[in-house]
Write an enzyme that holds these catalytic residues in place. Structure first.
Site, mmCIF file in Angstrom:
data_model
loop_
_atom_site.group_PDB
_atom_site.id
_atom_site.type_symbol
_atom_site.label_atom_id
_atom_site.label_comp_id
_atom_site.label_asym_id
_atom_site.label_seq_id
_atom_site.Cartn_x
_atom_site.Cartn_y
_atom_site.Cartn_z
ATOM 1 N N ASP A 200 0.826 -1.210 0.000
ATOM 2 C CA ASP A 200 0.000 0.000 0.000
ATOM 3 C C ASP A 200 0.858 1.256 0.000
ATOM 4 O O ASP A 200 1.552 1.544 0.972
ATOM 5 C CB ASP A 200 -0.906 -0.020 1.244
ATOM 6 C CG ASP A 200 -1.920 1.109 1.247
ATOM 7 O OD1 ASP A 200 -2.044 1.820 0.238
ATOM 8 O OD2 ASP A 200 -2.608 1.264 2.271
ATOM 9 N N ASP A 423 -2.042 6.400 -6.251
ATOM 10 C CA ASP A 423 -2.264 5.395 -5.215
ATOM 11 C C ASP A 423 -2.306 4.005 -5.829
ATOM 12 O O ASP A 423 -3.068 3.752 -6.761
ATOM 13 C CB ASP A 423 -3.578 5.700 -4.498
ATOM 14 C CG ASP A 423 -3.871 4.734 -3.361
ATOM 15 O OD1 ASP A 423 -2.902 4.252 -2.742
ATOM 16 O OD2 ASP A 423 -5.052 4.467 -3.102
#
Length: 546
Positions: A200, A423
């Site tokens: 992440d 992201d």
């Protein structure tokens, strides 16, 4: 531009967070190994912990090289193994892509995951700016001012020691586990044991579900047990590193010398992890220039040993953060591999034998790519430890025409609203209003000869392509404030939702929320995060060949 419409439904393999919360047994409160006092902490029903405190001003200075990650060989454990120079070696991790089965989640469910992910990210920004920041500022006034934490570079050794090469590991799709995250295989502890952690870029704390798991979600395989590892060490609550993680608010006093450092990491939408902040060895494979594979131990990696964990992580054992904060795996690896990392995600139609890649350190082939472009990170110089990777967009280009989108649509306000991030954990791209409506209308205006249909709400516009072998669609590009342009192939912004329908793979967000460039738009680009020069690089690439 011509799009050859496939009759195969695109399988969305995303890094977005699941919307499940799985609770374990709350009855075991007896854990006190290595001085842990977590069992004695009383948790509020609605905790308000600073989820991004580990990437804020911590007033913590780490100058002791013993506090930095070091590397030892599997054959000669205990002997320091450090990089000759930053960028002189790189760590390459293989990100395996596994196509979903026919029983995989519907795309609508994956969009729901995206929307929850956005709520997650936006909530973290807001929390950072309100009561948690005020509380932390008050505490900082009561403490002596110290130098801000900056990751240091490990001492150099001679290139003759033969440390150049690539560290290779595997990472797979979470589809088989009922989620859409990318999962990296890591080996933790001594002796090392295998765990799959979610990758992440929107988070910085590394953490693993830990025995005793007082409240844990379901994972594949056993929980990590610190009693089984000789290299596990708790970080004391007196240790300056303890200031890198968020603590109870108000803070719990240190009552003994060997009392462990508690961490509370709150993800803004109800997901959280709580446990002991500690050090451990992570084992990886080093592939030498001769092709030989050797096990190496990356020692003194800071991580969270989580005893209370809930929320968005179904199937994995924890999370490996790649954000900008000092606790992320990427930041901790800077002492070994320099100040950059990159990844290249294969397209969704790739078969299971094709791997995506994650590389720590300079990639000379990428840096010499003739079509490598750069754009600056926004706010990097002013706040170099922000968790998110902000980019500054000026406008969107459709068929080389710059759309007339109000500039304030893209601005990051002083209170944390707005702005654009890249992201790895969000699938599609989400643009703030009114940018999304203007983009959508521009596509509808330019696309002729195909029937508009109701596709997969809220995706619009959608077109019936039944019986059409080739389809012409407008070009899409992002124009950044520094003049850089990122042009995308059509398969990165139009998606087959069934054999006869294609839809624009872009959605809208409220203006106050984040705009997000998701991983679907990043496929088959080699994406470089260069923290030394505070910039993002991107080059079109057949990622299966990297």
């Amino acid at each position: 531009m011509v799009l050859k419409v496939s009759l195969i439904v695109v399988v969305l393999v995303i890094c977005s967070c699941a919307v499940e919360t799985v609770f374990g047994n709350h009855n075991d409160n007896s854990f006190n190994k290595n001085g842990s006092f977590l069992a004695a902490i009383k948790f509020p029903h609605h905790p308000s912990f600073d989820d991004v405190s580990s990437s804020g001003n911590t007033d913590c200075s780490l100058s002791n090289p013993e506090q930095l990650p070091t590397m030892t060989s599997g054959e000669e454990k205990g002997e320091a193994f450090t990089a000759p120079k930053p960028h002189s070696q790189s760590m390459k991790l293989h990100l395996k892509h596994r196509s979903g089965s026919k029983d995989s989640e519907p795309k609508k469910s994956l969009i729901v995951r995206d929307l929850t992910r956005i709520q997650n990210l936006h909530g973290r920004v807001i929390e950072k700016k309100n009561q948690n920041t005020a509380s932390r500022l008050q505490r900082s006034q009561d403490q002596p001012k110290k130098q801000s934490y900056k990751p240091a570079v490990a001492p150099a050794v001679s290139p003759a020691s033969g440390v150049s090469g690539q560290l290779v590991a595997t990472l797979g799709s979470g589809v088989s586990l009922g989620s859409g995250e990318y999962l990296m295989d890591v080996f933790v502890g001594t002796p090392s044991k295998h765990f799959s952690l979610i990758l992440d870029t929107g988070s910085d704390l590394n953490w693993i579900q830990c025995v005793p798991c007082i409240a844990c979600f379901e994972q594949s395989g056993p929980y990590y047990d610190p009693k089984d590892s000789s290299s596990f060490r708790n970080i004391s609550c007196h240790d300056p590193r303890c200031q890198l993680v968020s603590s109870p608010d108000p803070p719990t006093p240190c009552k003994s010398e060997n009392q462990s450092c508690p961490y509370f990491y709150w993800y803004g939408d109800g997901s959280n992890t709580t446990g002991d902040f500690a050090l451990e060895s992570f084992t990886v494979n080093l592939t030498t220039p001769s092709g030989k594979s050797e096990l190496k131990h990356v020692e003194n990696v800071m991580f969270g040993c989580g005893h209370w964990n809930r929320g968005l992580f179904h199937g994995a054992a924890g999370l490996l953060g790649l954000g900008r904060g000092p606790l992320s795996f990427a930041s901790q690896m800077q002492s070994l591999y320099g100040h950059s990392f990159s990844y290249c995600l294969v397209d969704r139609n790739s078969n299971a034998s094709v791997s995506s890649k994650l590389i720590f350190g300079e990639d000379k082939e990428l840096l010499s790519h003739p079509n490598l472009n750069f754009t600056s990170f926004a706010g990097g110089k002013e706040n170099p430890v922000d968790t998110f990777y902000y980019l500054e967009i000026k406008s969107i280009m459709i068929d080389d025409e710059v759309l007339q989108i109000p500039e304030e649509t893209w601005h990051l306000s002083a209170d944390g609203a707005g702005g654009t991030i890249i992201d790895s954990g969000t699938t599609l791209t989400y643009f703030a209003e009114p940018a999304y409506e203007i983009i959508k209308e521009a596509f509808v205006k330019r696309i002729k000869g195909y029937a508009l249909v109701e596709g997969l709400p809220p995706l619009k516009p959608c077109y019936n392509v039944s019986g059409i072998e080739e389809m012409e669609l407008p070009d899409l590009g992002i124009l950044f404030a520094d003049g850089a342009v990122w042009n995308f192939p059509v398969e990165n912004y139009f998606i087959n939702i069934d054999p006869d329908v294609v839809c624009l793979a872009i959605l809208g967000n409220p203006r106050s929320a984040l705009s997000i460039i998701g991983n679907y738009q990043q496929q088959n680009f080699h994406i470089l995060y260069d923290m030394k020069k505070s910039r993002l690089g991107y080059a079109p690439m057949k990622c299966a060949d990297v």
